[in-house]
Design a protein around this motif. Structure first.
Motif, PDB file in Angstrom:
ATOM      1  N   ASN A  69     -45.657 -11.218  -0.482  1.00 42.01           N
ATOM      2  CA  ASN A  69     -45.231 -11.243   0.760  1.00 42.01           C
ATOM      3  C   ASN A  69     -44.035 -11.774   0.918  1.00 42.01           C
ATOM      4  OD1 ASN A  69     -46.005 -11.335   3.637  1.00 42.01           O
ATOM      5  ND2 ASN A  69     -46.719 -13.362   3.574  1.00 42.01           N
ATOM      6  N   ARG A  70     -43.054 -11.239   0.182  1.00 46.11           N
ATOM      7  CA  ARG A  70     -41.818 -11.523   0.309  1.00 46.11           C
ATOM      8  C   ARG A  70     -40.998 -11.159   1.703  1.00 46.11           C
ATOM      9  NH1 ARG A  70     -39.329 -11.139  -4.873  1.00 46.11           N
ATOM     10  NH2 ARG A  70     -37.490 -11.332  -4.100  1.00 46.11           N
ATOM     11  N   TYR A  71     -39.990 -11.713   1.994  1.00 44.66           N
ATOM     12  CA  TYR A  71     -39.075 -11.412   3.198  1.00 44.66           C
ATOM     13  C   TYR A  71     -38.872  -9.815   3.469  1.00 44.66           C
ATOM     14  CZ  TYR A  71     -35.591 -12.161   6.694  1.00 44.66           C
ATOM     15  OH  TYR A  71     -34.779 -12.309   8.055  1.00 44.66           O
ATOM     16  N   ARG A  82     -36.330   4.535 -14.105  1.00 46.37           N
ATOM     17  CA  ARG A  82     -35.698   3.432 -13.440  1.00 46.37           C
ATOM     18  C   ARG A  82     -36.355   3.226 -11.997  1.00 46.37           C
ATOM     19  NH1 ARG A  82     -31.346   4.632 -16.564  1.00 46.37           N
ATOM     20  NH2 ARG A  82     -30.265   5.687 -14.711  1.00 46.37           N
ATOM     21  N   VAL A  83     -36.373   4.625 -11.114  1.00 46.88           N
ATOM     22  CA  VAL A  83     -36.940   4.735  -9.870  1.00 46.88           C
ATOM     23  C   VAL A  83     -38.187   4.186  -9.862  1.00 46.88           C
ATOM     24  CG1 VAL A  83     -37.429   5.878  -8.085  1.00 46.88           C
ATOM     25  CG2 VAL A  83     -35.443   6.185  -9.015  1.00 46.88           C
ATOM     26  N   GLU A  84     -39.196   4.409 -10.766  1.00 46.34           N
ATOM     27  CA  GLU A  84     -40.465   4.079 -10.950  1.00 46.34           C
ATOM     28  C   GLU A  84     -40.664   2.516 -10.916  1.00 46.34           C
ATOM     29  OE1 GLU A  84     -44.413   5.260 -13.431  1.00 46.34           O
ATOM     30  OE2 GLU A  84     -42.416   5.232 -14.557  1.00 46.34           O
ATOM     31  N   GLY A  85     -39.638   1.862 -12.074  1.00 47.24           N
ATOM     32  CA  GLY A  85     -39.796   0.571 -11.954  1.00 47.24           C
ATOM     33  C   GLY A  85     -39.525  -0.008 -10.520  1.00 47.24           C
ATOM     34  N   GLN A  86     -38.369   0.620  -9.927  1.00 52.02           N
ATOM     35  CA  GLN A  86     -38.057  -0.078  -8.647  1.00 52.02           C
ATOM     36  C   GLN A  86     -39.081   0.010  -7.732  1.00 52.02           C
ATOM     37  OE1 GLN A  86     -34.227   2.704  -8.272  1.00 52.02           O
ATOM     38  NE2 GLN A  86     -33.387   0.469  -7.464  1.00 52.02           N
ATOM     39  N   VAL A  87     -39.970   0.991  -7.676  1.00 49.02           N
ATOM     40  CA  VAL A  87     -40.821   1.134  -6.892  1.00 49.02           C
ATOM     41  C   VAL A  87     -42.178   0.060  -7.026  1.00 49.02           C
ATOM     42  CG1 VAL A  87     -42.653   2.724  -5.906  1.00 49.02           C
ATOM     43  CG2 VAL A  87     -40.418   3.432  -6.150  1.00 49.02           C
ATOM     44  N   ARG A  88     -42.264  -0.113  -8.303  1.00 48.97           N
ATOM     45  CA  ARG A  88     -43.341  -1.266  -9.035  1.00 48.97           C
ATOM     46  C   ARG A  88     -42.811  -2.535  -8.383  1.00 48.97           C
ATOM     47  NH1 ARG A  88     -43.700   2.026 -13.496  1.00 48.97           N
ATOM     48  NH2 ARG A  88     -42.252   0.563 -14.683  1.00 48.97           N
ATOM     49  N   GLY A  89     -41.366  -2.675  -8.608  1.00 49.61           N
ATOM     50  CA  GLY A  89     -40.973  -4.018  -7.935  1.00 49.61           C
ATOM     51  C   GLY A  89     -40.967  -4.326  -6.545  1.00 49.61           C
ATOM     52  N   ILE A  90     -41.040  -3.224  -5.647  1.00 49.80           N
ATOM     53  CA  ILE A  90     -41.128  -3.222  -4.415  1.00 49.80           C
ATOM     54  C   ILE A  90     -42.702  -3.624  -4.123  1.00 49.80           C
ATOM     55  CG2 ILE A  90     -41.169  -1.928  -2.178  1.00 49.80           C
ATOM     56  CD1 ILE A  90     -38.582  -0.103  -3.337  1.00 49.80           C
ATOM     57  N   ALA A  91     -43.700  -2.927  -4.870  1.00 45.58           N
ATOM     58  CA  ALA A  91     -45.024  -3.153  -4.694  1.00 45.58           C
ATOM     59  C   ALA A  91     -45.482  -4.621  -4.818  1.00 45.58           C
ATOM     60  CB  ALA A  91     -45.789  -2.271  -5.380  1.00 45.58           C
ATOM     61  N   GLN A  92     -44.710  -5.240  -5.996  1.00 47.87           N
ATOM     62  CA  GLN A  92     -44.912  -6.608  -6.123  1.00 47.87           C
ATOM     63  C   GLN A  92     -44.199  -7.454  -5.293  1.00 47.87           C
ATOM     64  OE1 GLN A  92     -43.434  -7.671 -10.008  1.00 47.87           O
ATOM     65  NE2 GLN A  92     -44.060  -9.800  -9.887  1.00 47.87           N
ATOM     66  N   MET A  93     -43.140  -7.202  -4.594  1.00 57.52           N
ATOM     67  CA  MET A  93     -42.678  -7.828  -3.556  1.00 57.52           C
ATOM     68  C   MET A  93     -43.595  -7.978  -2.364  1.00 57.52           C
ATOM     69  SD  MET A  93     -38.630  -6.788  -3.526  1.00 57.52           S
ATOM     70  CE  MET A  93     -38.033  -7.644  -2.264  1.00 57.52           C
ATOM     71  N   VAL A  94     -44.091  -6.614  -2.019  1.00 60.74           N
ATOM     72  CA  VAL A  94     -45.167  -6.722  -0.835  1.00 60.74           C
ATOM     73  C   VAL A  94     -46.336  -7.611  -1.192  1.00 60.74           C
ATOM     74  CG1 VAL A  94     -46.716  -5.225   0.335  1.00 60.74           C
ATOM     75  CG2 VAL A  94     -44.274  -4.556  -0.144  1.00 60.74           C
ATOM     76  N   GLU A  95     -46.899  -7.600  -2.344  1.00 62.54           N
ATOM     77  CA  GLU A  95     -47.999  -8.369  -2.830  1.00 62.54           C
ATOM     78  C   GLU A  95     -47.616 -10.007  -2.543  1.00 62.54           C
ATOM     79  OE1 GLU A  95     -48.769  -7.152  -6.771  1.00 62.54           O
ATOM     80  OE2 GLU A  95     -50.071  -5.255  -6.099  1.00 62.54           O
TER      81      GLU A  95
END
Length: 98
Positions: free
Chosen positions: A39-41, A24-37
């Motif tokens: 260019n989210r707030y 689940r943490v791994e999925g969260q981190v992938r989600g964060i990377a996608q947010m950065v890609e």
């Protein structure tokens, strides 16, 4: 003598729980990377980073609890209390830095 392998291995259920939490943490981190890609707030990204840190800390506490309840107790019962307590305190200090 301080051990580098668990004296009392985690049960299959404990192993499954730890691995599920880590996935689940791994999925969260992938989600964060996608947010950065995307260019989210920044604040939204920081909130998700905080959530991932919290989830990972919970996994660490679960592993630490197993270590204290099983490995430390067993080592203390076998006359290794000084060494195992030193190791436990060292790992708690390291874990507390995060």
């Amino acid at each position: 003598m301080v051990h580098d392998k668990p004296i009392v291995p985690r049960s299959d259920e404990d192993t499954k729980q730890v691995l599920n939490r880590l996935r689940r943490v791994e999925g969260q981190v992938r989600g964060i990377a996608q947010m950065v890609e995307e260019n989210r707030y920044c604040v939204d990204i920081l909130v998700q980073i905080s959530a991932a840190n919290s989830a990972l800390k919970k996994v660490g506490l679960q592993v630490l609890e197993h270590h204290a309840k099983h490995c430390v107790v067993d080592a203390a019962q076998n006359g290794e209390s000084d060494e195992v307590m030193d190791e436990l305190l060292k790992v708690i200090r390291q874990f507390s830095k995060t």
